[in-house]
Design a protein around this motif. Structure first.
Motif, PDB file in Angstrom:
ATOM      1  N   ASP A 117       0.834  -1.206   0.000  1.00 49.00           N
ATOM      2  CA  ASP A 117       0.000   0.000   0.000  1.00 49.00           C
ATOM      3  C   ASP A 117       0.866   1.253   0.000  1.00 49.00           C
ATOM      4  OD1 ASP A 117       1.020  -0.327   2.521  1.00 49.00           O
ATOM      5  OD2 ASP A 117      -0.818   0.257   3.571  1.00 49.00           O
ATOM      6  N   ARG A 118       2.101   1.130  -0.471  1.00 49.70           N
ATOM      7  CA  ARG A 118       3.017   2.259  -0.493  1.00 49.70           C
ATOM      8  C   ARG A 118       3.451   2.554  -1.928  1.00 49.70           C
ATOM      9  NH1 ARG A 118       4.134   3.164   4.768  1.00 49.70           N
ATOM     10  NH2 ARG A 118       3.625   1.432   6.161  1.00 49.70           N
ATOM     11  N   THR A 119       3.985   3.760  -2.131  1.00 48.02           N
ATOM     12  CA  THR A 119       4.406   4.161  -3.466  1.00 48.02           C
ATOM     13  C   THR A 119       5.818   4.716  -3.422  1.00 48.02           C
ATOM     14  OG1 THR A 119       2.123   4.739  -4.048  1.00 48.02           O
ATOM     15  CG2 THR A 119       3.855   5.563  -5.487  1.00 48.02           C
ATOM     16  N   LEU A 120       6.642   4.259  -4.363  1.00 49.71           N
ATOM     17  CA  LEU A 120       7.999   4.761  -4.534  1.00 49.71           C
ATOM     18  C   LEU A 120       8.032   5.621  -5.791  1.00 49.71           C
ATOM     19  CD1 LEU A 120       9.938   1.387  -4.042  1.00 49.71           C
ATOM     20  CD2 LEU A 120       8.897   2.838  -2.290  1.00 49.71           C
ATOM     21  N   PHE A 121       8.728   6.740  -5.728  1.00 48.10           N
ATOM     22  CA  PHE A 121       8.885   7.619  -6.883  1.00 48.10           C
ATOM     23  C   PHE A 121      10.360   7.756  -7.185  1.00 48.10           C
ATOM     24  CE2 PHE A 121       9.621  11.956  -8.586  1.00 48.10           C
ATOM     25  CZ  PHE A 121       8.939  11.831  -9.789  1.00 48.10           C
ATOM     26  N   PHE A 122      10.737   7.520  -8.445  1.00 44.33           N
ATOM     27  CA  PHE A 122      12.131   7.591  -8.854  1.00 44.33           C
ATOM     28  C   PHE A 122      12.305   8.624  -9.959  1.00 44.33           C
ATOM     29  CE2 PHE A 122      11.970   2.915  -7.615  1.00 44.33           C
ATOM     30  CZ  PHE A 122      12.562   3.131  -6.381  1.00 44.33           C
ATOM     31  N   THR A 123      13.331   9.441  -9.824  1.00 44.50           N
ATOM     32  CA  THR A 123      13.694  10.431 -10.833  1.00 44.50           C
ATOM     33  C   THR A 123      15.188  10.694 -10.706  1.00 44.50           C
ATOM     34  OG1 THR A 123      13.236  12.668 -11.667  1.00 44.50           O
ATOM     35  CG2 THR A 123      13.166  12.364  -9.279  1.00 44.50           C
ATOM     36  N   HIS A 124      15.826  11.122 -11.782  1.00 45.05           N
ATOM     37  CA  HIS A 124      17.252  11.433 -11.656  1.00 45.05           C
ATOM     38  C   HIS A 124      17.452  12.639 -10.746  1.00 45.05           C
ATOM     39  CE1 HIS A 124      21.452  11.414 -12.496  1.00 45.05           C
ATOM     40  NE2 HIS A 124      21.430  12.638 -12.990  1.00 45.05           N
ATOM     41  N   GLU A 161       4.830  10.751  -2.156  1.00 46.99           N
ATOM     42  CA  GLU A 161       5.139   9.325  -2.087  1.00 46.99           C
ATOM     43  C   GLU A 161       5.817   8.970  -0.764  1.00 46.99           C
ATOM     44  OE1 GLU A 161       4.531  10.350  -6.283  1.00 46.99           O
ATOM     45  OE2 GLU A 161       5.792  11.229  -4.713  1.00 46.99           O
ATOM     46  N   ASP A 162       5.796   7.672  -0.466  1.00 50.76           N
ATOM     47  CA  ASP A 162       6.427   7.187   0.764  1.00 50.76           C
ATOM     48  C   ASP A 162       7.947   7.234   0.685  1.00 50.76           C
ATOM     49  OD1 ASP A 162       4.003   6.019   2.362  1.00 50.76           O
ATOM     50  OD2 ASP A 162       3.755   5.331   0.299  1.00 50.76           O
ATOM     51  N   LEU A 163       8.483   7.042  -0.524  1.00 53.77           N
ATOM     52  CA  LEU A 163       9.922   7.154  -0.734  1.00 53.77           C
ATOM     53  C   LEU A 163      10.165   7.848  -2.063  1.00 53.77           C
ATOM     54  CD1 LEU A 163      12.779   4.718  -0.010  1.00 53.77           C
ATOM     55  CD2 LEU A 163      12.566   5.622  -2.335  1.00 53.77           C
ATOM     56  N   ILE A 164      11.037   8.840  -2.052  1.00 52.73           N
ATOM     57  CA  ILE A 164      11.470   9.516  -3.275  1.00 52.73           C
ATOM     58  C   ILE A 164      12.949   9.209  -3.451  1.00 52.73           C
ATOM     59  CG2 ILE A 164      11.824  11.723  -4.433  1.00 52.73           C
ATOM     60  CD1 ILE A 164       9.402  12.802  -2.904  1.00 52.73           C
ATOM     61  N   GLY A 165      13.267   8.480  -4.514  1.00 53.69           N
ATOM     62  CA  GLY A 165      14.644   8.118  -4.818  1.00 53.69           C
ATOM     63  C   GLY A 165      15.160   8.931  -5.987  1.00 53.69           C
ATOM     64  N   PHE A 166      16.396   9.395  -5.881  1.00 59.09           N
ATOM     65  CA  PHE A 166      16.966  10.242  -6.918  1.00 59.09           C
ATOM     66  C   PHE A 166      18.486  10.151  -6.880  1.00 59.09           C
ATOM     67  CE2 PHE A 166      16.428  12.598  -3.043  1.00 59.09           C
ATOM     68  CZ  PHE A 166      17.556  13.393  -2.923  1.00 59.09           C
ATOM     69  N   GLY A 167      19.134  10.844  -7.812  1.00 64.02           N
ATOM     70  CA  GLY A 167      20.588  10.883  -7.882  1.00 64.02           C
ATOM     71  C   GLY A 167      21.062  12.274  -8.228  1.00 64.02           C
ATOM     72  N   VAL A 200      19.710  -0.855  -0.409  1.00 63.55           N
ATOM     73  CA  VAL A 200      18.665  -1.882  -0.482  1.00 63.55           C
ATOM     74  C   VAL A 200      17.516  -1.414   0.394  1.00 63.55           C
ATOM     75  CG1 VAL A 200      18.028  -4.260   0.057  1.00 63.55           C
ATOM     76  CG2 VAL A 200      20.265  -3.766  -0.965  1.00 63.55           C
ATOM     77  N   VAL A 201      16.335  -1.367  -0.193  1.00 65.97           N
ATOM     78  CA  VAL A 201      15.150  -0.855   0.492  1.00 65.97           C
ATOM     79  C   VAL A 201      14.173  -2.010   0.712  1.00 65.97           C
ATOM     80  CG1 VAL A 201      13.195   0.741   0.333  1.00 65.97           C
ATOM     81  CG2 VAL A 201      15.449   1.421  -0.536  1.00 65.97           C
ATOM     82  N   THR A 202      13.766  -2.178   1.952  1.00 68.38           N
ATOM     83  CA  THR A 202      12.779  -3.205   2.302  1.00 68.38           C
ATOM     84  C   THR A 202      11.438  -2.534   2.514  1.00 68.38           C
ATOM     85  OG1 THR A 202      14.511  -4.500   3.403  1.00 68.38           O
ATOM     86  CG2 THR A 202      12.220  -5.058   3.912  1.00 68.38           C
ATOM     87  N   ILE A 203      10.438  -2.964   1.740  1.00 62.20           N
ATOM     88  CA  ILE A 203       9.093  -2.395   1.841  1.00 62.20           C
ATOM     89  C   ILE A 203       8.161  -3.449   2.406  1.00 62.20           C
ATOM     90  CG2 ILE A 203       7.224  -1.218   0.629  1.00 62.20           C
ATOM     91  CD1 ILE A 203      10.372  -1.614  -1.300  1.00 62.20           C
ATOM     92  N   GLU A 204       7.607  -3.159   3.567  1.00 60.35           N
ATOM     93  CA  GLU A 204       6.683  -4.077   4.225  1.00 60.35           C
ATOM     94  C   GLU A 204       5.408  -3.327   4.601  1.00 60.35           C
ATOM     95  OE1 GLU A 204       9.293  -5.239   7.402  1.00 60.35           O
ATOM     96  OE2 GLU A 204       9.880  -7.086   6.365  1.00 60.35           O
ATOM     97  N   ASP A 205       4.414  -4.070   5.073  1.00 61.40           N
ATOM     98  CA  ASP A 205       3.151  -3.446   5.439  1.00 61.40           C
ATOM     99  C   ASP A 205       3.327  -2.411   6.542  1.00 61.40           C
ATOM    100  OD1 ASP A 205       1.750  -4.921   3.578  1.00 61.40           O
ATOM    101  OD2 ASP A 205       1.278  -6.532   4.980  1.00 61.40           O
TER     102      ASP A 205
END
Length: 247
Positions: A117-124, A161-167, A200-205
């Protein structure tokens, strides 16, 4: 579910191999996300792209260097914001296997990944809404901000989002508020030490956990290759992106 995040490989095949080995040895990561700038700076363009595109458990998005090199290959306008590295991009473009061109062209700039039930968003890196479809020559990526929670909250103020990943910005960013984890594991291929960074990202309930990884590797041959291949501006690159490591 466990996913791995890497970014800014920058043409460093030795560092990439070290990270992929650690991820594979864990035998628990279901998907790898690579957040752009796979090429340029380092000279291992074809080796890096072959390693990435040959995997069926890896998803990529494009970064500013990838798109700038691709613009040169296609005879399109090079970004004015990268004029200082145009000669370097031309050197990379000339040596890139043409087979990778259509593959790079298909890469998206962003990804939204639902997990449980979570959302990850990725962008450079962050882009304003009106620039998300702009050509790289229009310099669509936002100006880099210093890594702290307040700056990242302001930069990504319209995302939830629950996690925003970028570089894009090479240092590690790992900040969290009540709603979002902001994560940039740091450049995989550019470091002042012979280590390659990833997460390494662990996504759990019940939440999201982030493990930061540093894969050690022998970078002597990689660093030596800059001079051997006469990479444009190689002395500056070693100093600025590899901590002036002696070889």
């Amino acid at each position: 579910m466990k996913v791995a995040i890497m970014t800014d490989i920058h043409g460093n095949a030795s560092a990439l191999k070290a990270v992929l080995k650690e991820i594979d040895d864990r035998n628990e990561v279901e998907r790898i996300y690579c957040l752009g700038d796979m090429i340029a700076i380092g000279p291992d363009t074809n080796d890096v792209l072959d390693l990435l595109f040959s995997r069926d458990d890896l998803t990529m998005i494009s970064g500013n260097h990838d798109e700038a090199v691709l613009a040169i290959v296609k005879g399109e306008e090079h970004p004015t914001g990268h004029v200082h590295v145009k000669e370097h991009h031309e050197w990379i473009a000339k040596r890139m296997d043409p087979l990778f061109v259509p593959l790079l062209e298909k890469l998206p700039r962003t990804l939204e990944v639902p997990v449980h039930d979570r959302t990850l968003f990725f962008t450079h890196y962050h882009m304003e809404k009106e620039k998300r479809n702009a050509h790289i020559s229009e310099n669509p990526f936002s100006k880099i901000v210093e890594p702290n929670l307040a700056n990242l909250e302001a930069l990504f103020r319209n995302r939830s989002e629950d996690l925003i990943g970028f570089g894009h910005h090479h240092p590690l960013h790992h900040f969290q508020n009540d709603q979002t984890i902001f994560l940039n594991p740091g450049s995989l291929g550019c470091n002042s030490e012979p280590i390659a960074r990833y997460a390494v990202v662990t996504i759990e309930d019940n939440g999201i956990q982030v493990h930061l990884g540093n894969a050690s590797y022998d970078n002597a041959a990689f660093l030596s290759s800059y001079k051997k291949l006469q990479v444009p501006e190689h002395e500056f690159i070693i100093r600025a992106f590899h901590g002036n490591q002696m070889i």
